[in-house]
Design an enzyme around this catalytic site. Structure first.
Site, PDB file in Angstrom:
ATOM      1  N   ASP A   1      78.374  67.774 -13.212  1.00  0.00           N
ATOM      2  CA  ASP A   1      79.438  67.737 -14.154  1.00  0.00           C
ATOM      3  C   ASP A   1      80.624  66.724 -14.110  1.00  0.00           C
ATOM      4  OD1 ASP A   1      80.614  68.861 -16.427  1.00  0.00           O
ATOM      5  OD2 ASP A   1      81.247  70.707 -15.739  1.00  0.00           O
TER       6      ASP A   1
ATOM      7  N   ASN B   1      73.424  70.599 -25.010  1.00  0.00           N
ATOM      8  CA  ASN B   1      74.034  69.316 -25.025  1.00  0.00           C
ATOM      9  C   ASN B   1      73.647  68.416 -26.496  1.00  0.00           C
ATOM     10  OD1 ASN B   1      73.672  68.592 -21.640  1.00  0.00           O
ATOM     11  ND2 ASN B   1      75.593  69.355 -22.853  1.00  0.00           N
TER      12      ASN B   1
HETATM   13  C1  FPP Z   1      77.949  66.466 -17.728  1.00  0.00           C
HETATM   14  O1  FPP Z   1      79.057  66.027 -17.462  1.00  0.00           O
HETATM   15  C2  FPP Z   1      76.869  65.580 -17.615  1.00  0.00           C
HETATM   16  C3  FPP Z   1      75.853  65.630 -18.401  1.00  0.00           C
HETATM   17  C4  FPP Z   1      75.817  66.277 -19.571  1.00  0.00           C
HETATM   18  C5  FPP Z   1      74.893  64.627 -18.376  1.00  0.00           C
HETATM   19  C6  FPP Z   1      74.368  64.356 -16.887  1.00  0.00           C
HETATM   20  C7  FPP Z   1      73.797  62.872 -16.710  1.00  0.00           C
HETATM   21  C8  FPP Z   1      74.126  61.997 -15.945  1.00  0.00           C
HETATM   22  C9  FPP Z   1      74.568  62.231 -14.597  1.00  0.00           C
HETATM   23  C10 FPP Z   1      73.634  60.674 -15.696  1.00  0.00           C
HETATM   24  C11 FPP Z   1      72.013  60.476 -15.720  1.00  0.00           C
HETATM   25  C12 FPP Z   1      71.062  61.279 -15.149  1.00  0.00           C
HETATM   26  C13 FPP Z   1      70.018  60.767 -14.667  1.00  0.00           C
HETATM   27  C14 FPP Z   1      68.846  61.793 -14.284  1.00  0.00           C
HETATM   28  C15 FPP Z   1      69.654  59.383 -15.008  1.00  0.00           C
HETATM   29  P1  FPP Z   1      80.172  66.037 -18.793  1.00  0.00           P
HETATM   30  O2  FPP Z   1      79.790  65.073 -19.786  1.00  0.00           O
HETATM   31  O3  FPP Z   1      79.895  67.390 -19.387  1.00  0.00           O
HETATM   32  O4  FPP Z   1      81.692  65.888 -18.045  1.00  0.00           O
HETATM   33  P2  FPP Z   1      82.760  66.554 -18.608  1.00  0.00           P
HETATM   34  O5  FPP Z   1      82.814  68.058 -18.353  1.00  0.00           O
HETATM   35  O6  FPP Z   1      83.988  65.840 -17.855  1.00  0.00           O
HETATM   36  O7  FPP Z   1      83.045  66.207 -19.849  1.00  0.00           O
END
Ligand code: FPP
Length: 246
Positions: A24, A72
């Site tokens: 996250d 998501n």
């Molecule tokens: C949460 O951070 C992250 C995600 C929903 C996506 C996770 C994806 C990756 C780490 C990239 C690629 C993964 C692979 C396997 C290639 P957020 O967007 O909710 O962050 P925030 O809480 O700061 O908004």
């Protein structure tokens, strides 16, 4: 925090066999830099490689990462499309390295809502790495713990209806055989980055006895040194699984 293991890599004593990570903080990491959220997801994808490669050195055999949840889809169309493109590119770009480095990749989650090209790439990557044994990387994509339990229950009910399963024999060993994770051991340690202290529908059944680490670091800043520290700290935990030490 406990001593930093040498990233060059010493097996960590009492290391968790299976670590699951809620990655996250990509969005906030990008916003802090005045960049669009997808910039953070790209930076996050780079971290995945570093953490996967660190696993054998520390003694972690299974790594499960939460890449995209069933919730998501509620994000903007631009972010969802960007993430799907990122997953396609990641698989295309990383297949060779994953295969050569002994990483076996599996995906968990419902494939029904994903685009056909992505599903094909996922299947190909699973096949290309099926003989690897050094690290087991499981990527949760369109995954939700409740959705997984619901899908498992549906299949279990179908087996009961078809006479293949005796309902009297259903116990807590039965349901896990229907979960997406049926070939994996339960996670020993669940890490969530970015300061949020919740599990957001991740591995609900499987994490019943996991240890948890909620850390402030945003995922794109999470290093293998910090990963090693968390594995070391795990080694010092007293896990009783409901029993009392005698
Ligand atoms: C949460 O951070 C992250 C995600 C929903 C996506 C996770 C994806 C990756 C780490 C990239 C690629 C993964 C692979 C396997 C290639 P957020 O967007 O909710 O962050 P925030 O809480 O700061 O908004």
């Amino acid at each position: 925090m406990t001593a930093v293991p040498d990233p060059q890599d010493q097996t960590v004593e009492g290391c968790p066999r299976h670590v699951a990570i809620i990655m996250d903080g990509n969005g906030r990491w990008a916003t802090q830099r005045g960049r669009p959220r997808l910039f953070g997801h790209h930076a996050g994808a780079k971290r995945v490689r570093e953490i996967v490669e660190a696993c054998p050195g520390f003694g972690v055999e299974y790594l499960t990462i939460f890449a995209f949840s069933t919730e998501n889809w509620k994000r903007t169309q631009v972010e969802v499309a960007g993430l799907m493109t990122l997953f396609r590119r990641y698989i295309t770009k990383e297949t060779r390295a994953l295969r050569e480095k002994g990483v076996r990749v599996r995906f968990i989650g419902a494939r029904t809502r994903l685009d056909k090209k992505l599903v094909k790439l996922m299947q190909d990557l699973e096949e290309a790495t099926a003989h690897n044994t050094l690290v087991n990387l499981t990527i949760a994509l369109n995954y939700g713990g409740r959705d997984e339990v619901a899908r498992a229950t549906k299949r279990l009910a179908q087996d009961v209806a078809a006479g293949r399963l005796d309902p009297e024999k259903v116990d807590e060993e039965t349901l896990p055989r229907y979960l997406d994770t049926y070939v994996l051991p339960d996670p020993d340690l669940v890490i969530r980055t970015s300061g949020e202290a919740r599990i957001s529908n991740f591995l609900l059944w499987q994490s019943a006895y996991a240890e948890y680490e909620f850390i402030d670091t945003l995922w794109p800043d999470f290093t293998k040194q910090e990963f090693g520290c968390l594995c070391t700290a795990f080694g010092g935990r007293d896990r009783r699984f409901g029993a009392v030490k005698t």
